[in-house]
Design a protein around this motif. Sequence first.
Motif, mmCIF file in Angstrom:
data_model
loop_
_atom_site.group_PDB
_atom_site.id
_atom_site.type_symbol
_atom_site.label_atom_id
_atom_site.label_comp_id
_atom_site.label_asym_id
_atom_site.label_seq_id
_atom_site.Cartn_x
_atom_site.Cartn_y
_atom_site.Cartn_z
ATOM 1 N N ARG A 1 -22.059 -0.378 46.523
ATOM 2 C CA ARG A 1 -23.078 -1.422 46.591
ATOM 3 C C ARG A 1 -22.591 -2.682 45.871
ATOM 4 O O ARG A 1 -21.979 -2.606 44.820
ATOM 5 N N PHE A 2 -22.899 -3.842 46.462
ATOM 6 C CA PHE A 2 -22.606 -5.133 45.861
ATOM 7 C C PHE A 2 -23.860 -5.975 45.939
ATOM 8 O O PHE A 2 -24.490 -6.064 46.998
ATOM 9 N N GLN A 3 -24.253 -6.569 44.831
ATOM 10 C CA GLN A 3 -25.423 -7.441 44.808
ATOM 11 C C GLN A 3 -24.971 -8.846 44.448
ATOM 12 O O GLN A 3 -24.120 -9.030 43.591
ATOM 13 N N LEU A 4 -25.601 -9.815 45.096
ATOM 14 C CA LEU A 4 -25.228 -11.200 44.899
ATOM 15 C C LEU A 4 -26.482 -12.018 44.628
ATOM 16 O O LEU A 4 -27.477 -11.883 45.339
ATOM 17 N N GLU A 5 -26.426 -12.838 43.617
ATOM 18 C CA GLU A 5 -27.530 -13.736 43.277
ATOM 19 C C GLU A 5 -26.974 -15.152 43.319
ATOM 20 O O GLU A 5 -26.009 -15.465 42.632
ATOM 21 N N SER B 1 -26.261 -8.542 34.580
ATOM 22 C CA SER B 1 -26.191 -9.574 35.626
ATOM 23 C C SER B 1 -27.303 -10.606 35.445
ATOM 24 O O SER B 1 -27.096 -11.798 35.672
ATOM 25 N N TYR B 2 -28.474 -10.159 35.014
ATOM 26 C CA TYR B 2 -29.580 -11.070 34.743
ATOM 27 C C TYR B 2 -29.198 -12.019 33.605
ATOM 28 O O TYR B 2 -29.409 -13.237 33.697
ATOM 29 N N ARG B 3 -28.603 -11.481 32.556
ATOM 30 C CA ARG B 3 -28.183 -12.303 31.415
ATOM 31 C C ARG B 3 -27.160 -13.349 31.853
ATOM 32 O O ARG B 3 -27.220 -14.504 31.445
ATOM 33 N N LEU B 4 -26.203 -12.935 32.698
ATOM 34 C CA LEU B 4 -25.190 -13.874 33.169
ATOM 35 C C LEU B 4 -25.826 -14.970 34.026
ATOM 36 O O LEU B 4 -25.494 -16.149 33.899
ATOM 37 N N HIS B 5 -26.750 -14.573 34.870
ATOM 38 C CA HIS B 5 -27.459 -15.540 35.712
ATOM 39 C C HIS B 5 -28.253 -16.516 34.847
ATOM 40 O O HIS B 5 -28.208 -17.731 35.058
ATOM 41 N N GLU B 6 -28.975 -15.995 33.897
ATOM 42 C CA GLU B 6 -29.791 -16.843 33.019
ATOM 43 C C GLU B 6 -28.946 -17.714 32.102
ATOM 44 O O GLU B 6 -29.418 -18.720 31.591
ATOM 45 N N SER B 7 -27.673 -17.359 31.892
ATOM 46 C CA SER B 7 -26.775 -18.189 31.095
ATOM 47 C C SER B 7 -26.377 -19.449 31.846
ATOM 48 O O SER B 7 -25.814 -20.367 31.271
ATOM 49 N N GLY B 8 -26.639 -19.470 33.145
ATOM 50 C CA GLY B 8 -26.364 -20.667 33.913
ATOM 51 C C GLY B 8 -25.448 -20.469 35.106
ATOM 52 O O GLY B 8 -25.176 -21.429 35.827
ATOM 53 N N ALA B 9 -24.957 -19.260 35.331
ATOM 54 C CA ALA B 9 -24.093 -19.037 36.495
ATOM 55 C C ALA B 9 -24.899 -19.289 37.768
ATOM 56 O O ALA B 9 -25.988 -18.737 37.923
ATOM 57 N N PHE B 10 -24.379 -20.118 38.661
ATOM 58 C CA PHE B 10 -25.115 -20.368 39.909
ATOM 59 C C PHE B 10 -24.887 -19.230 40.900
ATOM 60 O O PHE B 10 -25.668 -19.037 41.817
ATOM 61 N N LEU B 11 -23.813 -18.459 40.702
ATOM 62 C CA LEU B 11 -23.475 -17.352 41.591
ATOM 63 C C LEU B 11 -23.087 -16.157 40.730
ATOM 64 O O LEU B 11 -22.169 -16.258 39.910
ATOM 65 N N THR B 12 -23.813 -15.069 40.888
ATOM 66 C CA THR B 12 -23.556 -13.864 40.099
ATOM 67 C C THR B 12 -23.430 -12.689 41.053
ATOM 68 O O THR B 12 -24.308 -12.470 41.885
ATOM 69 N N GLY B 13 -22.340 -11.960 40.922
ATOM 70 C CA GLY B 13 -22.144 -10.782 41.763
ATOM 71 C C GLY B 13 -21.925 -9.555 40.901
ATOM 72 O O GLY B 13 -21.296 -9.630 39.847
ATOM 73 N N VAL B 14 -22.457 -8.440 41.332
ATOM 74 C CA VAL B 14 -22.258 -7.166 40.633
ATOM 75 C C VAL B 14 -21.774 -6.161 41.668
ATOM 76 O O VAL B 14 -22.447 -5.914 42.670
ATOM 77 N N ASP B 15 -20.607 -5.607 41.407
ATOM 78 C CA ASP B 15 -20.044 -4.617 42.320
ATOM 79 C C ASP B 15 -20.072 -3.256 41.646
ATOM 80 O O ASP B 15 -19.782 -3.135 40.459
ATOM 81 N N GLU C 1 -43.484 -19.751 46.188
ATOM 82 C CA GLU C 1 -43.047 -19.165 44.933
ATOM 83 C C GLU C 1 -41.596 -18.711 45.060
ATOM 84 O O GLU C 1 -41.179 -18.191 46.089
ATOM 85 N N PRO C 2 -40.795 -18.951 43.996
ATOM 86 C CA PRO C 2 -39.383 -18.581 44.055
ATOM 87 C C PRO C 2 -39.200 -17.060 44.010
ATOM 88 O O PRO C 2 -40.071 -16.328 43.519
ATOM 89 N N LEU C 3 -38.067 -16.618 44.516
ATOM 90 C CA LEU C 3 -37.737 -15.197 44.409
ATOM 91 C C LEU C 3 -37.474 -14.850 42.953
ATOM 92 O O LEU C 3 -37.019 -15.679 42.176
ATOM 93 N N LYS C 4 -37.733 -13.628 42.608
ATOM 94 C CA LYS C 4 -37.418 -13.149 41.262
ATOM 95 C C LYS C 4 -35.974 -12.657 41.250
ATOM 96 O O LYS C 4 -35.467 -12.154 42.243
ATOM 97 N N VAL C 5 -35.311 -12.808 40.117
ATOM 98 C CA VAL C 5 -33.959 -12.288 39.960
ATOM 99 C C VAL C 5 -34.012 -10.781 40.170
ATOM 100 O O VAL C 5 -34.971 -10.113 39.766
ATOM 101 N N MET C 6 -32.976 -10.242 40.828
ATOM 102 C CA MET C 6 -33.007 -8.848 41.259
ATOM 103 C C MET C 6 -33.382 -7.836 40.182
ATOM 104 O O MET C 6 -34.212 -6.992 40.407
ATOM 105 N N HIS C 7 -32.750 -7.901 39.016
ATOM 106 C CA HIS C 7 -33.024 -6.890 37.985
ATOM 107 C C HIS C 7 -33.154 -7.554 36.614
ATOM 108 O O HIS C 7 -32.170 -8.053 36.077
ATOM 109 N N LEU C 8 -34.333 -7.563 36.080
ATOM 110 C CA LEU C 8 -34.539 -8.105 34.741
ATOM 111 C C LEU C 8 -33.862 -7.202 33.706
ATOM 112 O O LEU C 8 -33.714 -5.998 33.907
ATOM 113 N N ASP C 9 -33.466 -7.793 32.592
ATOM 114 C CA ASP C 9 -32.887 -7.064 31.454
ATOM 115 C C ASP C 9 -31.612 -6.305 31.795
ATOM 116 O O ASP C 9 -31.326 -5.257 31.224
ATOM 117 N N THR C 10 -30.831 -6.813 32.736
ATOM 118 C CA THR C 10 -29.521 -6.246 33.032
ATOM 119 C C THR C 10 -28.465 -7.273 32.642
ATOM 120 O O THR C 10 -28.770 -8.450 32.408
#
Length: 172
Positions: free
Chosen positions: A74-78, A56-70, A45-54
């Motif tokens: 703390r820095f998070q990378l998807e 960064s989630y919207r940007l990831h779901e828009s199609g970005a293959f790499l999403t970072g939030v600083d 089963e695939p990993l879930k995106v770190m934070h739903l309804d944020t």
Amino acid sequence: MANTPVFQIVGYKNSGKTSLLSDLIAYGTDRGEKVAAIKHHGHEEPLKVMHLDTDSYRLHESGAFLTGVDSPRRFQLELSHEDDFPLTQLVNIYQHFSPDLIAVEGYKHEHFPKAVIIKREDDLPMLDQLTNIQLVICWDERMVDRLSLPAIPLREWRKRLPEVYRLAKEGA
């Protein structure tokens, strides 16, 4: 950018990999070292995106293959990819952050220095199948004396962390 030592802890499911790696990371961190961690998720089963309804989630779901939030401290990378990322590529990414040690859970068949957890007799074939084994951690301490590799009983793990951390930092 320095060549950071990498040390793996490998074993079968529910053998204690995460607990032992957590102890090793805490040991280094308590001594002022910067320890980075990579965990292999070997399940289907695939990993879930770190934070739903944020955002960064919207940007990831828009199609970005790499999403970072600083944010402060703390820095998070998807990162989305089709195939498993080779551990060597992940290590190269991590080295940009200049850690003192990169601690890896899993990736059994990679050639980095590693500790292998042997929980039961059925796990012993791993010792012939894997490379660059520096240490064996045995649940059953009767196995320790039978092995040709350096081995410690699980119950001595915490007491032997200084030795294991030194081994991890030396690499191979």
